[in-house]
Scaffold this motif. Structure first.
Motif, PDB file in Angstrom:
ATOM      1  N   THR A 191       7.296   3.766  -0.906  1.00  0.00           N
ATOM      2  CA  THR A 191       8.085   2.616  -1.313  1.00  0.00           C
ATOM      3  C   THR A 191       8.458   1.555  -0.507  1.00  0.00           C
ATOM      4  OG1 THR A 191      10.306   3.987  -1.284  1.00  0.00           O
ATOM      5  CG2 THR A 191       9.237   3.958  -3.404  1.00  0.00           C
ATOM      6  N   TRP A 192       8.500   2.031   0.725  1.00  0.00           N
ATOM      7  CA  TRP A 192       9.048   0.920   1.760  1.00  0.00           C
ATOM      8  C   TRP A 192       7.703   1.273   2.660  1.00  0.00           C
ATOM      9  CZ3 TRP A 192       9.705   1.592   7.336  1.00  0.00           C
ATOM     10  CH2 TRP A 192      10.367   0.183   7.897  1.00  0.00           C
ATOM     11  N   LEU A 193       6.666   0.676   3.068  1.00  0.00           N
ATOM     12  CA  LEU A 193       5.380   0.962   3.676  1.00  0.00           C
ATOM     13  C   LEU A 193       4.830  -0.413   4.447  1.00  0.00           C
ATOM     14  CD1 LEU A 193       2.672   1.208   0.970  1.00  0.00           C
ATOM     15  CD2 LEU A 193       5.118   0.525   0.157  1.00  0.00           C
ATOM     16  N   PRO A 194       5.668  -0.820   5.174  1.00  0.00           N
ATOM     17  CA  PRO A 194       5.242  -2.178   5.995  1.00  0.00           C
ATOM     18  C   PRO A 194       4.195  -1.729   7.156  1.00  0.00           C
ATOM     19  CG  PRO A 194       7.561  -1.627   6.962  1.00  0.00           C
ATOM     20  CD  PRO A 194       7.276  -0.981   5.598  1.00  0.00           C
ATOM     21  N   PHE A 195       4.195  -0.398   7.534  1.00  0.00           N
ATOM     22  CA  PHE A 195       3.127  -0.070   8.532  1.00  0.00           C
ATOM     23  C   PHE A 195       2.133   0.820   7.742  1.00  0.00           C
ATOM     24  CE2 PHE A 195       7.323  -0.540  10.657  1.00  0.00           C
ATOM     25  CZ  PHE A 195       6.828  -1.534  11.546  1.00  0.00           C
ATOM     26  N   GLY A 196       1.911   0.543   6.550  1.00  0.00           N
ATOM     27  CA  GLY A 196       0.594   1.345   6.007  1.00  0.00           C
ATOM     28  C   GLY A 196       1.266   2.845   5.809  1.00  0.00           C
ATOM     29  N   GLY A 197       0.346   3.661   5.593  1.00  0.00           N
ATOM     30  CA  GLY A 197       0.795   4.910   5.442  1.00  0.00           C
ATOM     31  C   GLY A 197      -0.529   6.246   5.685  1.00  0.00           C
ATOM     32  N   GLY A 198      -0.162   7.461   5.332  1.00  0.00           N
ATOM     33  CA  GLY A 198      -1.027   8.413   5.453  1.00  0.00           C
ATOM     34  C   GLY A 198      -1.528   8.802   7.026  1.00  0.00           C
ATOM     35  N   ASP A 231       0.039  -1.021  -7.261  1.00  0.00           N
ATOM     36  CA  ASP A 231       1.589  -1.334  -7.019  1.00  0.00           C
ATOM     37  C   ASP A 231       2.312  -0.038  -7.423  1.00  0.00           C
ATOM     38  OD1 ASP A 231       2.147  -1.468  -9.560  1.00  0.00           O
ATOM     39  OD2 ASP A 231       3.440  -2.924  -9.584  1.00  0.00           O
ATOM     40  N   ASP A 232       1.703   0.978  -8.061  1.00  0.00           N
ATOM     41  CA  ASP A 232       2.550   2.376  -8.332  1.00  0.00           C
ATOM     42  C   ASP A 232       2.687   3.063  -7.185  1.00  0.00           C
ATOM     43  OD1 ASP A 232       3.609   4.637  -9.415  1.00  0.00           O
ATOM     44  OD2 ASP A 232       2.498   4.668 -11.172  1.00  0.00           O
ATOM     45  N   PRO A 233       3.796   3.451  -6.778  1.00  0.00           N
ATOM     46  CA  PRO A 233       3.938   4.532  -5.396  1.00  0.00           C
ATOM     47  C   PRO A 233       3.383   5.730  -5.697  1.00  0.00           C
ATOM     48  CG  PRO A 233       5.845   3.381  -5.797  1.00  0.00           C
ATOM     49  CD  PRO A 233       5.112   2.969  -6.918  1.00  0.00           C
ATOM     50  N   ALA A 234       3.198   6.169  -7.051  1.00  0.00           N
ATOM     51  CA  ALA A 234       2.557   7.619  -7.206  1.00  0.00           C
ATOM     52  C   ALA A 234       1.201   7.380  -6.972  1.00  0.00           C
ATOM     53  CB  ALA A 234       2.887   8.068  -8.582  1.00  0.00           C
ATOM     54  N   THR A 281      14.220   5.698   2.167  1.00  0.00           N
ATOM     55  CA  THR A 281      13.105   5.141   1.773  1.00  0.00           C
ATOM     56  C   THR A 281      12.202   5.897   1.877  1.00  0.00           C
ATOM     57  OG1 THR A 281      12.761   3.898   3.951  1.00  0.00           O
ATOM     58  CG2 THR A 281      14.006   2.507   2.309  1.00  0.00           C
ATOM     59  N   GLY A 282      11.279   6.071   0.811  1.00  0.00           N
ATOM     60  CA  GLY A 282      10.146   6.932   0.874  1.00  0.00           C
ATOM     61  C   GLY A 282       8.886   6.303   1.343  1.00  0.00           C
ATOM     62  N   PRO A 283       7.966   7.192   1.930  1.00  0.00           N
ATOM     63  CA  PRO A 283       6.551   6.501   2.364  1.00  0.00           C
ATOM     64  C   PRO A 283       5.912   5.449   1.697  1.00  0.00           C
ATOM     65  CG  PRO A 283       6.361   8.860   2.236  1.00  0.00           C
ATOM     66  CD  PRO A 283       7.849   8.468   1.762  1.00  0.00           C
TER      67      PRO A 283
END
Length: 461
Positions: free
Chosen positions: A377-384, A57-60, A373-375
């Motif tokens: 910290t707000w990521l309802p669509f996943g990432g990368g 759960d840590d954004p880093a 919103t950072g990728p």
């Protein structure tokens, strides 16, 4: 990292794997949130049928996963249980170079400008559906939203226009998409589809395939193929780096993926938005004013509707996490995690964290107005490299449909408790279908659809 880095896995519940699986199936967000409270920002779950998962759960730390090498973090493998429905070449279940190449072919069809050209059709589909809503009686709006989002995909993504085929697709796709936990067993183990209980799933899949292959054949021979704007036409035209285009089977797998991934997810986001708005009268009134402004071409109206959509997806994420299977050992959150386990960036955990959001339990779209919103910290669509291909499409569809609802009907507010999140296959839906009441219809001037200003998806595509 010190000594801790030598420890292989973070702590976690010691319950037997079948019991953890049952708790996940019934209480997914509550169970995972309870684990975070007890074990901290990284914890290990052992879940029957899925194996060992480490939640983050840590954004880093999540950033390390999203930025990590796709050859180390396999998302397609994490989604492999969907291959029985989506097909083995679906962009959701492939990895490495094959995935990179497939994604490159598909992205242009979902570019912001391509989606912006579809907003009039979205508005027209939404307004026709809203006109059928009952007045004065409470009803679940989630099924209505599913009708709208399915029709949007059939018309804008697949480009279906043959009336008989559209009717058949409208009938078979909901049967295929409303997968029960029972039916999902036969998706994970396709050989079960030959057995009596699961034969209806096989029949529905065969019927959907027949219709989609017919649509592909039509498009291939369309004299106007070069100028068509639907996603299917663009996928047929898209050549790979080797100059080859997709086969019919590969096209079918992408279409079924877009239908499955982009239909119920967006419909659920819309249902949650109305569930939240009807419990917050002041925010609802502000959203109605924004819808009127948006319809008149005012960008600020668009911005507030976008903020409502963003805040809804924060506080009620449709998908609670995304998974990556580790192909080699990795250091994350102070642990050296072994190859073969799954790491799961917890979308719902980040979105409900007071470290990221003040008063995270409060529904407050204003926090999203012009917020950066950072990728992670707000990521309802996943990432990368696996961020949902249809994220832009979904956000624009959320805004357009919300605008049409709010300007065409007057919604009653309610003091009823918020609806619980119910697990439906891999998404979280309102447990009563987001029940709303329309107080009255509004007179909407018969002007052209609102201007297409711009501000399906599942994760890990």
């Amino acid at each position: 990292m010190g000594d801790k880095a030598r420890v292989e896995l973070p702590p976690g519940p010691r319950l037997p794997a079948p019991i953890q699986a049952a708790l996940m199936a019934r209480y997914w967000p509550r169970f995972i949130s309870a684990c975070r409270r007890r074990y901290g920002s990284a914890f290990t779950m052992r879940i029957a049928t899925m194996g060992t998962l480490v939640y983050l759960d840590d954004p880093a730390e999540i950033k390390k996963v999203f930025a990590g090498s796709p050859s180390v973090y396999h998302a397609g493998e994490a989604n492999s249980m969907l291959a029985g429905l989506l097909g083995s070449s679906s962009v959701l279940v492939i990895d490495d170079d094959v995935h990179r190449e497939r994604r490159r072919q598909m992205l242009p069809a979902f570019h912001r400008d391509a989606v912006a050209r579809q907003t009039d059709v979205m508005a027209e589909i939404a307004s026709a559906n809203i006109a059928t809503w009952p007045v004065g009686t409470e009803f679940p709006v989630a099924p209505k939203m599913s009708e709208i989002t399915l029709e949007v995909i059939l018309r804008t993504v697949i480009g279906a226009s043959d009336p008989d085929r559209l009717t058949a697709l409208r009938e078979v796709m909901p049967r295929l998409l409303n997968v029960t936990p029972w039916a999902s067993l036969a998706i994970a183990s396709p050989r079960l589809q030959k057995v009596g209980l699961w034969r209806s799933l096989r029949r529905n899949m065969d019927e959907a395939d027949r219709l989609l292959y017919a649509e592909i054949a039509d498009r291939r021979t369309d004299p106007d193929l070069a100028t068509r704007t639907d996603a299917l036409a663009k996928l047929i035209r898209a050549a790979g780096e080797d100059g080859n285009t997709m086969t019919d089977r590969e096209l079918r797998d992408q279409l079924i993926t877009l239908l499955v991934a982009g239909h119920d997810t967006t419909a659920t986001g819309l249902a949650w938005a109305l569930e939240r708005l009807t419990r917050h009268p002041a925010i609802l009134a502000k959203a109605v004013r924004a819808a009127e402004a948006s319809a008149a071409g005012d960008v600020e109206g668009d911005e507030f509707l976008d903020a409502v959509a963003k805040e809804t997806l924060r506080i009620r994420p449709v998908v609670f996490d995304v998974g990556r299977i580790l192909k080699e050992p990795v250091e994350l959150a102070g642990y050296r995690l072994p190859a073969g386990i799954m790491v799961a960036p917890g979308i719902g955990l980040v979105h409900s964290s007071s470290k990221q959001y003040a008063h995270p339990d409060r529904f407050d779209p204003d926090r999203m107005v012009s917020a950066a919103t950072g990728p992670t910290t707000w990521l309802p669509f996943g990432g990368g490299n696996r961020r949902c291909l249809g994220a832009t499409f979904a956000m624009i569809e959320l805004r357009v449909v919300l605008r049409e609802v709010l300007r065409r009907v007057e919604l009653s507010t309610t003091t009823a408790a918020g609806e619980r999140q119910r697990v439906k296959h891999v998404i979280l839906v309102p447990h009563r279908g987001a029940r709303i009441r329309v107080r009255a219809r509004k007179d909407v001037p018969a002007t052209a659809a609102a201007p297409a200003s711009t501000s399906s998806c599942m994760h890990s595509s």
